[in-house]
Design a protein around this motif. Structure first.
Motif, PDB file in Angstrom:
ATOM      1  N   GLN A  16     -24.245  20.234  41.760  1.00 20.49           N
ATOM      2  CA  GLN A  16     -25.466  20.805  42.318  1.00 20.49           C
ATOM      3  C   GLN A  16     -25.342  22.313  42.504  1.00 20.49           C
ATOM      4  OE1 GLN A  16     -25.563  18.243  45.750  1.00 20.49           O
ATOM      5  NE2 GLN A  16     -27.170  16.936  44.902  1.00 20.49           N
ATOM      6  N   SER A  17     -24.197  22.769  43.030  1.00 24.78           N
ATOM      7  CA  SER A  17     -23.982  24.202  43.228  1.00 24.78           C
ATOM      8  C   SER A  17     -23.929  24.940  41.886  1.00 24.78           C
ATOM      9  CB  SER A  17     -22.680  24.415  44.004  1.00 24.78           C
ATOM     10  OG  SER A  17     -22.379  25.778  44.127  1.00 24.78           O
ATOM     11  N   MET A  18     -23.204  24.364  40.934  1.00 30.17           N
ATOM     12  CA  MET A  18     -23.119  24.963  39.610  1.00 30.17           C
ATOM     13  C   MET A  18     -24.497  25.059  38.966  1.00 30.17           C
ATOM     14  SD  MET A  18     -20.822  23.784  36.328  1.00 30.17           S
ATOM     15  CE  MET A  18     -21.264  22.066  36.590  1.00 30.17           C
ATOM     16  N   MET A  19     -25.322  24.024  39.137  1.00 29.62           N
ATOM     17  CA  MET A  19     -26.642  24.034  38.521  1.00 29.62           C
ATOM     18  C   MET A  19     -27.587  25.011  39.201  1.00 29.62           C
ATOM     19  SD  MET A  19     -26.503  22.418  35.833  1.00 29.62           S
ATOM     20  CE  MET A  19     -28.218  22.819  35.510  1.00 29.62           C
ATOM     21  N   GLU A  20     -27.413  25.258  40.491  1.00 26.55           N
ATOM     22  CA  GLU A  20     -28.229  26.272  41.155  1.00 26.55           C
ATOM     23  C   GLU A  20     -27.961  27.641  40.510  1.00 26.55           C
ATOM     24  OE1 GLU A  20     -31.187  27.252  44.044  1.00 26.55           O
ATOM     25  OE2 GLU A  20     -30.412  25.317  43.365  1.00 26.55           O
ATOM     26  N   ASP A  21     -26.692  27.948  40.291  1.00 22.96           N
ATOM     27  CA  ASP A  21     -26.330  29.214  39.644  1.00 22.96           C
ATOM     28  C   ASP A  21     -26.805  29.241  38.186  1.00 22.96           C
ATOM     29  OD1 ASP A  21     -25.078  29.991  41.979  1.00 22.96           O
ATOM     30  OD2 ASP A  21     -23.076  29.404  41.308  1.00 22.96           O
ATOM     31  N   THR A  22     -26.662  28.104  37.501  1.00 27.14           N
ATOM     32  CA  THR A  22     -27.069  28.023  36.094  1.00 27.14           C
ATOM     33  C   THR A  22     -28.570  28.219  35.943  1.00 27.14           C
ATOM     34  OG1 THR A  22     -25.236  26.525  35.575  1.00 27.14           O
ATOM     35  CG2 THR A  22     -27.105  26.525  34.060  1.00 27.14           C
ATOM     36  N   LEU A  23     -29.343  27.535  36.774  1.00 23.47           N
ATOM     37  CA  LEU A  23     -30.796  27.659  36.706  1.00 23.47           C
ATOM     38  C   LEU A  23     -31.241  29.085  37.046  1.00 23.47           C
ATOM     39  CD1 LEU A  23     -31.636  24.256  38.386  1.00 23.47           C
ATOM     40  CD2 LEU A  23     -32.382  24.930  36.091  1.00 23.47           C
ATOM     41  N   ALA A  24     -30.596  29.676  38.039  1.00 23.32           N
ATOM     42  CA  ALA A  24     -30.935  31.055  38.406  1.00 23.32           C
ATOM     43  C   ALA A  24     -30.687  32.000  37.236  1.00 23.32           C
ATOM     44  CB  ALA A  24     -30.122  31.486  39.623  1.00 23.32           C
ATOM     45  N   ALA A  25     -29.626  31.730  36.476  1.00 23.37           N
ATOM     46  CA  ALA A  25     -29.293  32.584  35.329  1.00 23.37           C
ATOM     47  C   ALA A  25     -30.245  32.380  34.153  1.00 23.37           C
ATOM     48  CB  ALA A  25     -27.860  32.313  34.889  1.00 23.37           C
ATOM     49  N   PHE A  26     -30.732  31.139  33.966  1.00 25.84           N
ATOM     50  CA  PHE A  26     -31.561  30.820  32.808  1.00 25.84           C
ATOM     51  C   PHE A  26     -33.053  31.020  33.047  1.00 25.84           C
ATOM     52  CE2 PHE A  26     -28.126  27.728  31.105  1.00 25.84           C
ATOM     53  CZ  PHE A  26     -27.490  28.790  30.468  1.00 25.84           C
ATOM     54  N   LEU A  27     -33.455  31.253  34.282  1.00 27.34           N
ATOM     55  CA  LEU A  27     -34.858  31.545  34.579  1.00 27.34           C
ATOM     56  C   LEU A  27     -35.105  33.047  34.473  1.00 27.34           C
ATOM     57  CD1 LEU A  27     -35.322  29.194  37.651  1.00 27.34           C
ATOM     58  CD2 LEU A  27     -36.641  29.052  35.519  1.00 27.34           C
ATOM     59  N   PRO A  28     -36.293  33.451  34.038  1.00 27.80           N
ATOM     60  CA  PRO A  28     -36.587  34.893  33.945  1.00 27.80           C
ATOM     61  C   PRO A  28     -36.472  35.579  35.301  1.00 27.80           C
ATOM     62  CG  PRO A  28     -38.247  33.600  32.772  1.00 27.80           C
ATOM     63  CD  PRO A  28     -37.414  32.631  33.554  1.00 27.80           C
ATOM     64  N   SER A  29     -36.044  36.814  35.301  1.00 27.90           N
ATOM     65  CA  SER A  29     -35.897  37.589  36.530  1.00 27.90           C
ATOM     66  C   SER A  29     -37.263  37.952  37.108  1.00 27.90           C
ATOM     67  CB  SER A  29     -35.114  38.861  36.247  1.00 27.90           C
ATOM     68  OG  SER A  29     -35.203  39.765  37.333  1.00 27.90           O
ATOM     69  N   PRO A  30     -37.414  37.908  38.430  1.00 30.12           N
ATOM     70  CA  PRO A  30     -38.686  38.344  39.034  1.00 30.12           C
ATOM     71  C   PRO A  30     -38.924  39.839  38.875  1.00 30.12           C
ATOM     72  CG  PRO A  30     -37.042  37.887  40.727  1.00 30.12           C
ATOM     73  CD  PRO A  30     -36.461  37.431  39.433  1.00 30.12           C
ATOM     74  N   ALA A  31     -37.887  40.572  38.440  1.00 27.63           N
ATOM     75  CA  ALA A  31     -38.054  42.011  38.180  1.00 27.63           C
ATOM     76  C   ALA A  31     -38.687  42.269  36.820  1.00 27.63           C
ATOM     77  CB  ALA A  31     -36.699  42.712  38.271  1.00 27.63           C
ATOM     78  N   THR A  32     -38.848  41.193  36.026  1.00 28.07           N
ATOM     79  CA  THR A  32     -39.405  41.304  34.675  1.00 28.07           C
ATOM     80  C   THR A  32     -40.889  40.952  34.684  1.00 28.07           C
ATOM     81  OG1 THR A  32     -37.267  40.661  33.752  1.00 28.07           O
ATOM     82  CG2 THR A  32     -39.181  40.510  32.295  1.00 28.07           C
ATOM     83  N   VAL A  33     -41.689  41.743  33.994  1.00 32.27           N
ATOM     84  CA  VAL A  33     -43.131  41.458  33.868  1.00 32.27           C
ATOM     85  C   VAL A  33     -43.339  40.215  33.012  1.00 32.27           C
ATOM     86  CG1 VAL A  33     -45.318  42.383  33.006  1.00 32.27           C
ATOM     87  CG2 VAL A  33     -43.656  43.919  34.117  1.00 32.27           C
ATOM     88  N   PRO A  34     -44.257  39.303  33.424  1.00 28.13           N
ATOM     89  CA  PRO A  34     -45.115  39.318  34.603  1.00 28.13           C
ATOM     90  C   PRO A  34     -44.361  38.872  35.860  1.00 28.13           C
ATOM     91  CG  PRO A  34     -45.600  37.379  33.285  1.00 28.13           C
ATOM     92  CD  PRO A  34     -44.568  38.154  32.532  1.00 28.13           C
ATOM     93  N   ASN A  35     -44.209  39.770  36.804  1.00 26.09           N
ATOM     94  CA  ASN A  35     -43.336  39.570  37.946  1.00 26.09           C
ATOM     95  C   ASN A  35     -43.720  38.372  38.806  1.00 26.09           C
ATOM     96  OD1 ASN A  35     -43.981  42.579  37.357  1.00 26.09           O
ATOM     97  ND2 ASN A  35     -41.863  42.619  38.098  1.00 26.09           N
ATOM     98  N   ARG A  36     -45.017  38.247  39.091  1.00 26.17           N
ATOM     99  CA  ARG A  36     -45.440  37.178  40.005  1.00 26.17           C
ATOM    100  C   ARG A  36     -45.233  35.801  39.382  1.00 26.17           C
ATOM    101  NH1 ARG A  36     -50.285  34.680  42.043  1.00 26.17           N
ATOM    102  NH2 ARG A  36     -50.244  34.545  44.333  1.00 26.17           N
ATOM    103  N   LEU A  37     -45.477  35.677  38.096  1.00 25.61           N
ATOM    104  CA  LEU A  37     -45.255  34.398  37.416  1.00 25.61           C
ATOM    105  C   LEU A  37     -43.778  34.045  37.447  1.00 25.61           C
ATOM    106  CD1 LEU A  37     -46.086  31.982  35.684  1.00 25.61           C
ATOM    107  CD2 LEU A  37     -45.919  33.467  33.668  1.00 25.61           C
TER     108      LEU A  37
END
Length: 302
Positions: A16-37
């Motif tokens: 579960q901990s590993m997947m939290e880090d993995t998902l965070a890495a594979f999801l687009p950054s909120p600093a990237t446009v479109p930011n809110r999406l």
């Protein structure tokens, strides 16, 4: 940490901990446009959930000695599909729920249009992540095609979406037990099966006998998952569940509890747990994690 190196609780927390880090890495950054999406996509996926589907991917992958990086991508892809389905399920046009994983649903936190786009984008992101992962694995073209087709079919009208369509069309109707099972084989069971088989395919091409055993296991836990969900919806409170309790009855939806009654539903869940254990007999002790996940699904309290 391998499937055999720790007790189940420690192994589960590790995945579960590993997947939290993995998902965070594979999801687009909120600093990237479109930011809110991108912010809303991360809100929908991160910091919540039992990660049952990634646990299944890793347990099946351990059974076939799969590479950890490949399993991470397969597990992330399945979890993104699952998260997208929850975002859409909670919208007013479907189940109209305000609470998910103990926090406001995406359309409540943001708005309905954003929630719709979050689901769409998560579905696309899942296939990007899976495709890149199996390319890195350098597996055969046939295996790559099988893995992508498996997730696509489990997600579409012959799987999860089809089950949801039947669910929406069944409100207020008196379904037979067979009709209810068919609905949940698609709505819940298809993605659980995909999790198991993707984990296996990450390690090797599966034989006919191995696929049959995993299919039998997946069918049992898929139905068990929904039976227990129906029991909990009828018996637990919203704080425990992290979502609105009693909603199935309030919405006049057919459930195992409404058809079989509470006690017979509990008996059925236990039978399905035993069926799952039996299906794994050909794999011996190496399938211990898959057995323990079957126990987790049936014995969970939320």
């Amino acid at each position: 940490m391998t499937a055999a190196s720790a007790n189940f609780g420690d192994w589960m927390k590790h995945v579960q901990s590993m997947m939290e880090d993995t998902l965070a890495a594979f999801l687009p950054s909120p600093a990237t446009v479109p930011n809110r999406l991108h912010e809303a996509m991360r809100y929908a996926v991160l910091d919540g959930g039992k990660r049952v589907r990634p646990l299944l991917v890793f347990a099946a992958g351990d059974l076939f000695d799969a590479d950890t990086k490949t399993l991470q991508r397969a597990a992330a892809a399945v979890e993104m599909i699952h998260a997208y389905s929850l975002v859409h399920d909670d919208m007013p046009c479907m189940d109209d729920d305000a609470l998910r994983r103990g926090k406001p649903t995406v359309h409540v936190k943001y708005d309905e249009a954003t929630a719709l786009l979050v689901g769409d984008a998560l579905q696309s992101q899942a296939f990007i992540v899976l495709a890149e992962g199996i390319e890195e694995q350098n597996s055969s073209a046939a295996r790559r095609s099988s893995m992508l087709a498996l997730l696509a079919q489990a997600s579409g009208s012959a799987g999860m979406c089809g089950g949801q369509a039947i669910d929406l069309a069944s409100v207020g109707l008196a379904l037979s037990l067979g009709e209810l099972e068919r609905m949940h084989q698609l709505k819940t069971g298809a993605l659980l099966r995909a999790s198991v088989v993707l984990g296996g395919l990450a390690g090797k091409a599966l034989s006919v006998a191995e696929m049959a055993a995993l299919d039998a296991y997946s069918a049992a836990i898929g139905l068990a998952f929904q039976v227990v969900d129906d029991v909990l919806d009828a018996t637990a409170d919203s704080a425990t569940l992290g979502k609105t309790a009693g909603k199935d009855a309030a919405d006049n939806k057919p459930t195992y509890v409404s058809i079989l009654g509470l006690e017979e539903s509990k008996t059925l869940a236990e039978k399905l747990r035993n069926d799952a254990h039996h299906a794994l007999m050909p794999f011996g002790e190496k399938a211990r994690r898959l057995r323990e996940i079957a126990d987790l699904i049936v014995q969970r309290k939320a």
